[in-house]
Design an enzyme around this catalytic site. Structure first.
Site, PDB file in Angstrom:
ATOM      1  N   SER A 269       0.811  -1.219   0.000  1.00 53.55           N
ATOM      2  CA  SER A 269       0.000   0.000   0.000  1.00 53.55           C
ATOM      3  C   SER A 269       0.843   1.268   0.000  1.00 53.55           C
ATOM      4  O   SER A 269       0.366   2.336  -0.389  1.00 53.55           O
ATOM      5  CB  SER A 269      -0.953   0.008   1.199  1.00 53.55           C
ATOM      6  OG  SER A 269      -0.233  -0.130   2.416  1.00 53.55           O
ATOM      7  N   ASP A 521      -3.385   5.938  11.755  1.00 53.54           N
ATOM      8  CA  ASP A 521      -2.463   5.488  10.718  1.00 53.54           C
ATOM      9  C   ASP A 521      -1.209   6.346  10.766  1.00 53.54           C
ATOM     10  O   ASP A 521      -1.224   7.521  10.398  1.00 53.54           O
ATOM     11  CB  ASP A 521      -3.138   5.608   9.342  1.00 53.54           C
ATOM     12  CG  ASP A 521      -2.235   5.154   8.195  1.00 53.54           C
ATOM     13  OD1 ASP A 521      -1.083   4.761   8.461  1.00 53.54           O
ATOM     14  OD2 ASP A 521      -2.690   5.193   7.035  1.00 53.54           O
ATOM     15  N   HIS A 524       1.157   5.293   6.445  1.00 55.28           N
ATOM     16  CA  HIS A 524       0.960   5.928   5.142  1.00 55.28           C
ATOM     17  C   HIS A 524       1.133   7.436   5.271  1.00 55.28           C
ATOM     18  O   HIS A 524       1.221   7.966   6.386  1.00 55.28           O
ATOM     19  CB  HIS A 524      -0.424   5.568   4.587  1.00 55.28           C
ATOM     20  CG  HIS A 524      -0.634   4.101   4.409  1.00 55.28           C
ATOM     21  ND1 HIS A 524      -1.279   3.324   5.352  1.00 55.28           N
ATOM     22  CD2 HIS A 524      -0.249   3.261   3.420  1.00 55.28           C
ATOM     23  CE1 HIS A 524      -1.302   2.070   4.947  1.00 55.28           C
ATOM     24  NE2 HIS A 524      -0.670   1.996   3.774  1.00 55.28           N
TER      25      HIS A 524
END
Length: 554
Positions: A269, A521, A524
């Protein structure tokens, strides 16, 4: 009548010869000695006045003719491209941004204090000092600043900054003209011995080249502004190598370099994060055609016949889920010495391959080498099986070597392979599933504050070892390049979504009564945000390979 004729003859005798016929050939011979000095005199007078006027209005006349130095003469020519730019982003007023020196200057910024420091990481000379409301006494002092993001205000709305003398400026009228600047910058790009990955972060008030509203392919979980993140300063930091300049991303330049070519992103990702950042940057000059399928994402830019592809390969090697020996079905088996067949199938169709992975090695799996089980992750083998000490970090090294070696020895591939090094996460006081947090981080770490986690350090070292082994085994005409972003982005704990992962208006963004942080998160990257710098570095890497190195003075 006779008397009149005698008078005329007497007058003719007394008259000089040239008076009798003004158009005779005797005229030039007698008058040229006067014309030649007169012409020379007029020429020097004209030249003198031209020099005087040129020096007065700043023409490109050699400075010794004007009695001034070059530095002085350049102050009269602010339009000369010497490393500075003024940008108009999203209709805002132009901002002066210094692309060469650590200090940006010009008049004043109210309520902003600048500090001076030296060293890697972040340049404090460009840090606007923020005012933090620390009225929340319930939070410990080391956590209070991370929780008061909504109470932080930065007075950096004006156009100009204070510091040392500003000698050289280039003006850019609007966002479209930034392409022209980037193209000019690429003509004076850094030399091959300039390390792009050693430098520091500089505050850049001009902001990003796109917004969350101008990019339709942005994954919502990385749309930090759309998800309600209250601060935006994390968007305004640019990476500056110590010895050279890193040009801003130029979408037109990228499309020209990649004309008729295909770039393929392979990985997890984080690879998707970078690919979407590239699409957002390119989208500002051209809307691509979506030619994707269930197997891969594929975008086509018709103007230059450029294709951008992304395929999922979390471990970069072959994997199976069927039962194998004593490892039951459902546990992913990672074949460390077999490259991903989907990747290898696309090799002949790709001109540039960008690899980025590593974060799935913390997930439950079993490692196979030469079809033998050599290790497991988050799963214990039966008691009657021999214990194995083969770690996930060693598995990362072998898979890196396996994939790169397969590309470096493929007879069907002669392109450029770029390996992105391990992308650092910033979970503090725990992991992603054990209370780790990056809440409230609103600026990069300062020099001396970076403490690289042990796991990140080892993963980075293992990846480098795998890369070096693959380079030694290369037999084809392809090229292997390393983009070592791990340390530089270790400073960017402010660039993650944190708790702003969705548009849910009821999401929890603050710590609970027990001090536990909300789910977040910290792996990312926000978009726009630090991830866009990856593509600036990638563009410069591609440019060096396709155009060759052009030297400049740093």
């Amino acid at each position: 009548m006779a008397a009149l004729n005698r008078s005329r003859e007497k007058f003719a005798v007394m008259t000089p010869p040239f008076s009798r016929d003004i158009f005779t050939t005797k005229f030039p011979r007698s008058f040229f000695p006067v014309l030649i000095p007169l012409g020379i005199f007029i020429f020097f007078v004209t030249w003198y006045f031209w020099i005087s006027l040129s020096c007065l209005f700043g023409s490109a006349v050699p400075s010794h003719l004007c009695g001034t130095s070059h530095a002085r003469a350049e102050t009269f020519a602010p339009w000369v491209d010497n490393g500075f730019e003024s940008e108009n982003v999203n209709g805002s007023e132009p901002h002066m941004v210094n692309r060469k020196e650590p200090d940006v200057v010009n008049d004043k910024v109210p309520d902003v204090e600048f500090q001076d420091t030296n060293g890697p990481g972040i340049s404090e000379s460009l840090i606007p000092v923020v005012q933090v409301d620390s009225s929340d006494e319930a939070l410990p002092s080391d956590e209070r600043s991370t929780e008061q993001a909504s109470d932080i205000s930065v007075s950096a709305q004006t156009n100009e900054f204070e510091g040392n003398a500003l000698n050289e400026i280039t003006f850019i009228d609007d966002l479209q003209n930034s392409d022209a600047l980037a193209e000019t910058s690429s003509e004076t790009s850094p030399s091959s011995d300039c390390d792009l990955f050693r430098g520091e972060w500089h505050y850049d008030p001009s902001g990003p080249l796109y917004t969350n509203n101008s990019c339709p392919v942005l994954t919502q979980s990385q749309n930090c502004q759309g998800n309600g993140r209250p601060d935006k300063e994390y968007e305004n930091w640019r990476w500056k190598p110590f010895l050279c300049e890193l040009p801003r991303f130029n979408a037109t330049k990228f499309l020209e370099l990649m004309s008729g070519k295909t770039i393929t992103f392979v990985g997890d990702s984080v690879a998707r994060n970078q690919m979407e950042s590239l699409l957002c940057l390119l989208w500002q000059v051209e809307t691509p055609k979506n030619r994707g399928s269930r197997r891969m994402q594929r975008w086509y830019f018709r103007s230059h016949s450029v294709t951008v592809i992304r395929i999922w390969s979390s471990w970069l090697v072959h994997q199976t889920s069927e039962a194998f020996s004593y490892v039951p079905e459902g546990i992913t088996k990672i074949h460390l010495d077999k490259p991903d067949e989907n990747v290898m199938e696309l090799v002949p169709k790709s001109d540039v391959i960008v690899l980025s992975n590593g974060h799935w090695f913390t997930k439950t799996s079993a490692y196979l080498l030469h079809d033998e089980i050599v290790g497991t992750q988050l799963w214990s083998p039966p008691e009657n099986q021999q214990p194995m000490n083969f770690t996930n970090m060693e598995a990362f090294r072998i898979t890196t070597e396996t994939t790169l070696t397969a590309l470096a020895m493929s007879q069907n591939y002669s392109g450029l392979t770029i390996l992105m090094t391990y992308s650092p996460d910033h979970y503090e006081n725990g992991a992603w599933n054990t209370g780790g947090s990056c809440t409230g981080k609103d600026r990069p770490l300062l020099p001396g504050q970076l403490v690289e986690p042990h796991y990140t350090k080892i993963m980075h070292e293992k990846q480098l070892a795998g890369f070096q082994q693959a380079v030694k085994k290369k037999t084809n005409q392809s090229k292997l390049k390393l983009m070592d972003i791990t340390e530089a982005f270790g400073y960017r704990h402010d660039g993650h979504p944190g708790p702003y992962r969705s548009t849910n208006p009821n999401k929890v963004t603050k710590r609970g009564p027990n001090g536990r942080p909300p789910p977040q998160d910290c792996l990312h990257w926000c978009m726009p945000g630090p991830i866009d710098t990856w593509n600036e570095l990638m563009l410069e890497t591609i440019r060096r390979e396709f155009e060759g190195v052009k030297n400049i003075k740093s």
